[in-house]
Structure formats: C-alpha cells, structure tokens
Write an enzyme that holds these catalytic residues in place. Structure first.
Site, PDB file in Angstrom:
ATOM      1  N   SER A 180      24.892 -39.969 -36.867  1.00 32.55           N
ATOM      2  CA  SER A 180      25.865 -41.040 -37.051  1.00 32.55           C
ATOM      3  C   SER A 180      26.354 -41.487 -35.680  1.00 32.55           C
ATOM      4  O   SER A 180      26.440 -40.686 -34.752  1.00 32.55           O
ATOM      5  CB  SER A 180      27.039 -40.512 -37.882  1.00 32.55           C
ATOM      6  N   HIS A 188      21.794 -32.830 -67.275  1.00 35.83           N
ATOM      7  CA  HIS A 188      23.084 -33.523 -67.067  1.00 35.83           C
ATOM      8  C   HIS A 188      23.728 -33.122 -65.736  1.00 35.83           C
ATOM      9  O   HIS A 188      24.955 -33.185 -65.600  1.00 35.83           O
ATOM     10  CB  HIS A 188      24.066 -33.229 -68.215  1.00 35.83           C
ATOM     11  N   GLU A 245      16.538 -41.918 -48.489  1.00 37.38           N
ATOM     12  CA  GLU A 245      17.293 -43.088 -48.950  1.00 37.38           C
ATOM     13  C   GLU A 245      16.432 -44.351 -48.909  1.00 37.38           C
ATOM     14  O   GLU A 245      16.524 -45.220 -49.778  1.00 37.38           O
ATOM     15  CB  GLU A 245      18.560 -43.241 -48.104  1.00 37.38           C
ATOM     16  N   LYS A 250      27.249 -35.384 -38.239  1.00 38.77           N
ATOM     17  CA  LYS A 250      26.381 -35.834 -39.315  1.00 38.77           C
ATOM     18  C   LYS A 250      24.893 -35.668 -39.056  1.00 38.77           C
ATOM     19  O   LYS A 250      24.406 -35.870 -37.954  1.00 38.77           O
ATOM     20  CB  LYS A 250      26.643 -37.327 -39.615  1.00 38.77           C
TER      21      LYS A 250
END
Ligand code: ARG
Length: 462
Positions: free
Chosen positions: A281, A160, A294, A287
C-alpha cells in the site's frame, strides 16, 4: 485519385468515404490479428482455383508467391496497415496488387469477404481454443502438485461460510480441478462444432464456378464444408460458444480467487501468499494485498460482458451478412486475451499459496464440526435412527457451547450424560482427521480416495 489509393469497390462511387466513417468503419486495427489465417486461407483458395483450372496456373503461382512475401513483411513489422482499405482482407489484396500487379485480380474469384472473414475467424478461434486448453492443462497440473502435498492437511470445510465438516485441503483444491476439467471439455466440444469450412459460400449463395469445397475444407483442416451457404455467412455460433466457455471458465477462476481472498484475509489466516504475487500500500506500511486474485475475480466481468455483447449483436439480425457482425472479432479477441491472462495468473496463484496447516487444523476443530460424525456413530454402533441420533448430538453441541469447549475436549462422562451406553471408543469420532478419513464414499474427502483420484487425474492429463 490514383488506382493505388482506391478501394477495390470504388467503381460505382461518386465521392470517397467520409473521414470519420473511414476511421470508425475500418476494422483493420482489430482484424490485422487474422493475417496469418487470411493468408493461409487465400493460398488454399488459390491452389484450388488453379487445380480446378478456374484461373491460369501462371497467375495463381504469382499470387501464391506474393502472399508469402506479404506474410514475411507483416511478420517483420514492415507492412503498413491502412484504414482506407478497411480490413485485413482488402489490405492484403491491395498489397498483392502492389507486389504482383494485375495478376492479383484473379485471387478473389469465386469467393466473397463474407465467406473469407468467417473462414479466417473460425481458424483463429480453433487455434486460440487450443491455446486456452494448453493453459488449462498447465493450471490443472499445478493444482495437482499442490494437492499432492496436502492430502493429509485438514481444514474446516464450510457451508454458508460457517464451519461445516473437516475436509482435506487437497480435496478442496481438487474441486477446482473438476471445474477446470469441465471447462476444458467445453472448449474441446466447441472444436467439434466449429469443424466445418465456410470457404466457397461466397457472399451468401454459393458460386457458379466449379469449385472444390472438399479440397479447401481438407487443406484448411476442417472436417467438411458447411451445408448451407446462407447460414455459413450468418453463423457466429462458434464465437458465442467460445465466449460462453470463456465466461464459465472465468467464473470458476473467480470463485477460486474469491475463496483464496477469504482464506487469506486477516480474519481467516488459513493461507498465505508468497510476496511474488502481493502488492503493498502507498500509505499503510503493514499491507500485503492479494492483487492477482482480485484481478482474476474482477476480470470475469469482462468475459461476461463480451458474451452478453455478442448475443445482443446477433439477436434480431436478419440472416446472411451485415456489418454488425464486424464487431464480433474485437469481442472474441478481448475475451481470449483476458481469459488467457486470468489462467496465467491463476497458475501463479496456485504455485504461490501456502496453507497455514496449524491454523487450519485448529479451526477445523472449532464450530463443532464433528457433531455429524457423532450422530453417525450412534446410528452405526447403536442402531439409532439418524433423526434420534441427530437430536442427541445437538444436545451435546449445546452443552459444549455452554461449557466453552470443543467437542474433542469433552470427557467420556460428559458425553454419557446424553447417551449412557458408550465407552472410550466413541472419543475417536471427535478427532477431525478421523472424521475426514471416514468419508470414504466414492468422491469423498478421505486420504485414500484423494490419493486414488490424484492417480486418475495424472493419467488423464498425460
Ligand atoms: N471486415 C468485415 C468483417 O469483419 C469483412 C466482411 C466484409 N463484408 C462485407 N460485405 N462488407 O465483417
């Protein structure tokens, strides 16, 4: 219209195909990828026709030579594919006419494009499954090397997404090894089901020529010819199987990617990636983003889509051949390309992750992850029932929470408030590494188990 520009089937047609339908109906831009399989199968078919004296040897030999020449032209990029000739089969046949003249007309004896296309396609799926299996092997090897270096790296195991129990980072990585091993098996199993040669089913009925399907089947590398000509030209199970295996494999890699994205997030900081596989970025100078992970996750959607599409195309399609089936190839080709890239990216990902060992260790200690170990201790050493031991352990967790301590920071006296008959021995159960190594049941996370598993895996991969 000159003969050269006519389609092979134009005999009964009063007008030529509309421009728009010619463009939309042609599959050449997709199925030209089958050229090697098509030429290979045509050569075997021709050899069989010669052997069975169905066509004159002289004509057959010209066909074989012409086909070789065409293969060379395509390989060198010198072949002009034409939409007018619909697909790879007719493009090649037309070219054969150009090269050897009317002898080309002997090649299509005792076959149809319906058995031809499914033969080519099966050959392609077989080859491509082997490529995927190879990529899987590659990835599995990378997982093993990364695991080998991290057998003793303790991290929090989650359920969880809450800290559950300490596990080895290697054990966690090897969970993915197991998934990929099943994926590999799935592709291998498919190779058994696909192993029947369609060639000779012709349009749907078989043929009246005295063909030798065992000969063509063997030469094409299939185990045996298919048993029912109608099923043969209707069947696309092998494409569905390939796309299903691809979808499941992509799903596993998506879970891996998602896990890594979470573990790499600023909230967790349990792993980092080498710059090689990060992007920046355009606005935020600080970043570093894990794009490959992804993409792996996102593209799983493409693999699912292909599977869903082919299942839908087949559903409700009367048996034997219909043009609906032509779109099967783009789906499988795209599914293959997508999964292959996903596998390549996944290998890169595994090679370029670094566990943050200190943080993993410290996080493994938080969240009272050894509460179960303490309960187990009471069961084993003090012969309590597990449920009674569980109650005592919960009380200690409540106490630790209130006093803002980890379980391994509690003193013997504090612990004794909840169960009197204990000595210093008990303190070792709160050590997360001890906890990890105590899970020695087969398949558990102890270092000893993991080392044995790695040995077994290495043998399997050899
Ligand atoms: N291009 C076709 C396909 O991929 C080949 C089979 C054509 N057969 C036919 N009866 N029109 O399905």
């Amino acid at each position: 219209m000159t003969n050269k520009n006519k389609t092979v089937w134009s005999g009964r047609f009063k007008s030529s195909t509309s421009k728009s339908f010619q463009r939309i109906g042609a599959s050449i831009n997709v199925d030209k990828r089958l050229y090697e399989q098509d030429i290979f199968a045509s050569k075997i078919h021709t050899q069989m026709l010669i052997k069975k004296k169905i066509i004159p040897t002289k004509e057959g030999k010209k066909i074989l030579k012409g086909l070789e020449k065409i293969k060379g032209q395509i390989k060198k990029g010198k072949f002009v594919f034409k939409e007018k000739f619909e697909d790879i089969h007719l493009n090649i046949e037309k070219k054969l006419y150009e090269i050897i003249g009317n002898s080309a007309g002997y090649m299509h004896t005792a076959r149809s494009r319906n058995d031809q296309v499914v033969t080519d396609f099966k050959l392609w799926v077989k080859d491509s499954s082997l490529i995927i299996i190879e990529e899987l092997n590659f990835l599995m090897k990378h997982i093993i090397s990364k695991a080998e270096k991290n057998v003793s790296t303790v991290m929090p195991g989650f359920t969880h997404l809450k800290n559950a129990q300490p596990v080895s980072f290697a054990h966690y990585l090897l969970a993915y090894y197991e998934m990929l091993k099943r994926d590999k098996k799935r592709f291998q199993n498919n190779l058994e089901l696909i192993d029947e040669s369609p060639l000779g089913a012709a349009a749907l009925t078989g043929t009246s020529y005295n063909i030798d399907r065992n000969f063509t089947s063997k030469k094409l590398g299939f185990k045996k010819p298919t048993d029912n000509s109608i099923d043969t030209v209707s069947d696309r199970d092998f494409a569905i199987d390939f796309l299903y295996a691809s979808a499941v494999c992509a799903m596993h890699l998506s879970r891996l990617a998602e896990d890594f994205i979470i573990l790499n997030s600023d909230a967790y900081q349990l792993i980092s990636f080498n710059d090689k596989i990060l992007t920046g970025s355009s606005i935020m100078p600080q970043k570093k983003n894990p794009d490959p992970a992804e993409l792996i996750r996102g593209r799983t959607g493409i693999n699912y889509g292909k599977l869903n599409s082919i299942l839908t195309i087949l559903k409700g399609l009367p048996i034997s051949y219909f043009k609906d089936l032509q779109d099967d190839k783009a789906l499988v080709f795209d599914g293959f390309d997508t999964l292959k890239d996903t596998l390549i990216m996944s290998s890169e990902l595994i090679r370029n992750i670094n566990p943050n060992k200190t943080r993993m260790y410290n996080m493994a200690k938080t969240g009272y992850t050894t509460a179960t170990d303490f309960a187990d201790y009471l069961v084993k050493e003090k012969k309590l029932s597990f449920r009674d031991a569980y109650k005592i352990s919960s009380k200690i967790v409540n106490y630790a929470e209130k006093s803002k301590k980890n379980l391994d920071e509690l003193s013997l006296n504090e612990i004794r408030k909840f169960y009197k008959h204990l000595n210093n021995n008990v303190l070792k159960v709160f050590n997360v590494k001890n906890s990890m190594n105590s899970k020695n049941s087969y398949g558990g996370t102890s270092e000893r188990n993991i080392k044995n598993m790695i040995k077994k895996y290495k043998k399997e991969l050899r």
